[in-house]
Design an enzyme around this catalytic site. Structure first.
Site, PDB file in Angstrom:
ATOM      1  CG  ASP A  92      -1.932  -8.948   1.564  1.00  0.00           C
ATOM      2  OD1 ASP A  92      -2.117  -8.922   2.805  1.00  0.00           O
ATOM      3  OD2 ASP A  92      -1.044  -9.643   1.055  1.00  0.00           O
TER       4      ASP A  92
HETATM    5  C1  BGC Z   1       0.268 -10.741   4.108  1.00  0.00           C
HETATM    6  C2  BGC Z   1      -0.949 -11.623   4.130  1.00  0.00           C
HETATM    7  C3  BGC Z   1      -1.473 -11.714   5.542  1.00  0.00           C
HETATM    8  C4  BGC Z   1      -1.780 -10.311   6.019  1.00  0.00           C
HETATM    9  C5  BGC Z   1      -2.370 -10.277   7.410  1.00  0.00           C
HETATM   10  C6  BGC Z   1       0.033  -9.408   4.768  1.00  0.00           C
HETATM   11  O1  BGC Z   1       1.196  -8.685   4.922  1.00  0.00           O
HETATM   12  O2  BGC Z   1       0.685 -10.574   2.765  1.00  0.00           O
HETATM   13  O3  BGC Z   1      -0.639 -12.895   3.634  1.00  0.00           O
HETATM   14  O4  BGC Z   1      -2.593 -12.531   5.583  1.00  0.00           O
HETATM   15  O5  BGC Z   1      -0.592  -9.562   6.025  1.00  0.00           O
HETATM   16  O6  BGC Z   1      -1.451 -10.589   8.366  1.00  0.00           O
END
Ligand code: BGC
Length: 741
Positions: free
Chosen positions: A280
């Site tokens: 993530d």
């Molecule tokens: C989120 C993810 C997301 C990623 C990219 C993160 O902060 O937890 O779910 O896909 O950002 O935007």
């Protein structure tokens, strides 16, 4: 030899010359040409320069890194124009390995569908798959190869803002929906230009953050993990999900990103997942804040060892993996395994054959302006609206209603209807979104007079608009009041300790009810809100969540009965935040409370009901359904046998409609205690007024199995209770059967 390979792979004649070779052979032949630096480059993903969902590292050298072969993927880069520019830079690198574009396409690209939790309320797997299919068609036409969806985290705590992004509280429903969404995104398979890679996230148990606080720790028994939180991820693997994303949380003390048990043992080992895992946003570096590693070097080592293949934005891999290899802390085979997984997907997408195959501006134009997408968004939105209350059949409204007052802070805004996690599509403004006001206008045309007053804001205590709203209400035959959250009040990092309808909106309702006019309340939100007053006093309530770009039309369809509501809650709605977490499939305990009068030394609250405001599976229709003739093909079942269950459903009301018939089981005695009920099957059935149908379900060993103490998946002989219901509480028919040795 090298030159020969390059010319074969990267000139158009070469594409076909290599086509007979398997993808794995082609991956290996590329891998052989790569330096360690280029391999680590493939494991590196950066944010484009805009649209961030986390702290951005300002880095003006991205283009140069890409030219150097040090970047494998970008996120937040959409549109054929922009993706083409970046892809051209990738083609200037030594090996011309194409860049992968990832994006959070969570509930639609341009055409916005209901937020995922709302869609889950439809219990309509075909509709859910269609919505993902259309999102993929639009996104892929705009250069996107990969969506960071579906989020398949089970969520039982509405304080957690990301409940909006999943399918609710139940592992069975959640698994079915995870499967449908992956299928929808990936269509007929990667390699088709209208398919995008799905990404099941956040692996794992992110939705069980303690206290509902986003990013918080998760402390959970192994059984709970396997029975409740992992099944939707397994379903995503079964559906062929190309990628997984790990999670921000720690699970029982080990950050998910550095969690070998989750990523290597379960996902890549037991489940044989052959796609790749992306971290993530920045989560590799965040293991330092977790207190699990000392520095970025250790973070990189921990994540790569645990099985995280791609580093989203933390730069820990970029800056440390080579040193790790030099220090003999990271075996090159781990790097090779990660890079193979990533390259395989680039090959499957067809990017090695044509890196620009997703950059066709004409296709983009056509896909983003397809009226069939708009029509589907309207239908799926209507299917997602839950009718919570309808006293004296106030709804549907008569098409002869003369004067309608449409009041509230959410009547006129357009963009609010999109909810959280929408995509900012280059060159597209919000005008195409149908506001609730426009939807009603479209519906009634000149046949009724529409009056409007805002009444109040979503938040704050300003009552100065009440008087106008009351005046308008007095002039009308019926009042529709649209209230709720702001669209950005539920979503990532939107945890709330108070989930009441904000501001003075319920006070406005009180005043409107005092006029004596019938009031229909629309509640717009990304999560279950608490709305005691409304639940008790409003004669009719529609839970409209955030329905997307066709919200206005869909709401009008339901208000006037052009669509008869059929949605059912995929998550329990608490009466107060004090009941959280609340879910239907709890254990009985040694002192169960039989009902709300049974509180003395019982597993109950002294000051509150044990029941939610609205339970899992609940939702009304304009018609009524009667359940009868429950029959079981046998009452004793041997382990490899099956029981066929049949039940007749009859539409006993005046409208055609759909019902979601739910089958729950209870294992009466288990070597570990079992929930009082578990959803094990359901069917959405469409019946004309007066029509009846017989539904059939099959009970097999799988449906009776659970994880025993040593965590073996077993079905234990004994008695089972079978319940057929219209919700988890509204059980209409019951029977029993026995599993025998
Ligand atoms: C989120 C993810 C997301 C990623 C990219 C993160 O902060 O937890 O779910 O896909 O950002 O935007």
């Amino acid at each position: 030899m090298k030159l020969f390979f390059l010319s074969l792979t990267f000139c158009s004649i070469g594409f076909y010359a290599t086509a007979q070779r398997t993808i794995d052979q082609r991956v290996d032949s590329v891998l052989k040409l790569m330096t360690l630096d280029e391999k680590i480059g493939q494991m590196n993903q950066y944010n484009d320069d805009w649209n961030a969902t986390g702290p951005v590292t300002l880095d003006s050298t991205k283009r140069q890194q890409l030219r150097n072969g040090q970047l494998g993927s970008l996120l937040n880069c959409v549109g054929t124009r922009r993706t083409r520019v970046w892809q051209e830079v990738a083609m200037q690198s030594r090996l011309k390995i194409p860049l992968l574009f990832g994006q959070d396409v969570i509930h639609g690209y341009k055409t916005t569908f209901p937020i995922p939790l709302a869609e889950a309320a439809s219990w309509d797997l075909e509709a859910i798959e269609l919505s993902a299919r259309i999102a993929a068609t639009e996104a892929s036409s705009a250069g996107v190869h990969w969506t960071f969806a579906p989020m398949v985290d089970i969520a039982r705590d509405p304080r957690w803002g990301r409940v909006m992004e999943g399918a609710g509280e139940d592992p069975y429903l959640g698994s079915k929906i995870a499967f449908a969404r992956v299928k929808g995104f990936q269509g007929n398979g990667l390699g088709n230009t209208n398919a995008v890679m799905a990404c099941a996230k956040h692996f794992a148990a992110y939705g069980a953050a303690i206290g509902g606080r986003d990013y918080n720790s998760v402390d959970m028994s192994e059984r709970m993990l396997w029975e409740v939180y992992l099944p939707p991820f397994k379903a995503a693997v079964d559906a062929g999900a190309a990628t997984f994303m790990n999670a921000f949380n720690d699970l029982n003390g080990v950050p998910a990103t550095g969690n070998r048990y989750l990523q290597r043992d379960i996902l890549k080992g037991k489940w044989k997942f052959n796609g790749f895992v992306v971290s993530d946003w920045g989560s590799i570096g965040e293991m330092i804040q977790h207190g699990n590693v000392k520095n970025e070097y250790e973070a990189a080592l921990s994540a790569v060892t645990a099985g995280s293949d791609m580093d989203m934005e933390s730069r820990c891999y970029r800056n440390n993996l080579a040193q790790g290899v030099k220090d003999k802390k990271v075996p090159v085979r781990l790097i090779d395994d990660a890079v193979r997984r990533i390259l395989r997907k680039k090959f499957e997408l067809g990017l090695f054959d044509d890196p620009f195959r997703f950059c066709d501006a004409q296709r983009e134009q056509a896909a983003l302006n397809n009226p069939a997408h708009t029509a589907a968004a309207r239908q799926v939105a209507a299917k997602s609206i839950v009718l919570l209350k309808n006293e004296k059949n106030l709804l549907p409204l008569s098409k002869n209603t003369k004067t309608i007052a449409f009041i509230g802070p959410l009547v006129k805004p357009k963009k609010q209807n999109k909810g959280f996690w929408d995509v900012e599509v280059p060159g597209v403004d919000s005008n195409f979104i149908v506001s609730q006001w426009e939807g009603l206008q479209n519906k009634v045309g000149n046949t009724a007079t529409l009056l409007y007053a805002k009444g109040c804001d979503i938040e704050g205590d300003d009552r100065s608009g009440f008087a106008e709203a009351i005046e308008v209400a007095k002039k009308s035959d019926v009042v529709i009041l649209s209230i709720g959250e702001r669209r950005d009040m539920s979503g990532e990092a939107k945890s709330r300790s108070n989930i009441n309808i904000p501001g003075v909106q319920e006070d406005l309702l009180k005043e409107l009810l005092a006029t004596g006019k019938p009031v229909v309340v629309l509640i717009n939100a990304g999560r279950p809100l608490v709305f005691d007053y409304t639940a008790e006093h409003a004669p009719a309530i529609l839970y409209t969540w955030w329905l997307g770009s066709e919200a206005g039309n869909a709401i009008a369809d339901v208000l006037f009965g052009d669509y008869n509501p059929s949605a059912k809650l995929p998550i329990s709605f608490p009466r107060s935040v004090g009941q959280v977490p609340i879910y239907y499939s709890h254990f009985n305990t040694g002192r169960p409370a039989g009902n709300d009068d049974d509180k003395n030394y019982r597993s109950a609250y002294n000051d509150l009901s044990i029941y939610p405001q609205y339970e899992f599976g609940y939702g009304l229709s304009y018609t009524t359904f009667q359940y009868s003739n429950l029959e079981l093909s046998k009452r004793k079942m041997r382990i490899h046998e099956k029981i066929e269950v049949s039940v007749t459903i009859r539409n006993t009301g005046a409208y055609d409609g759909e019902d979601v018939v739910q089958l729950y089981l209870r294992d009466k005695v288990g070597s570990v205690v079992r929930p009082v009920q578990e959803l094990k099957d359901f069917a959405k059935v469409k019946l004309k007024a007066g029509e009846s149908k017989t539904l059939r379900f099959v009970i097999d060993k799988e449906k009776l199995s659970f994880y025993n103490q040593p965590l073996q998946w077993v079905a234990e002989p004994g008695d089972f209770e079978l319940m057929i219901g219209a919700s988890a509480r509204d059980i209409r028919l019951r029977d029993r059967f026995e599993l025998v040795q």
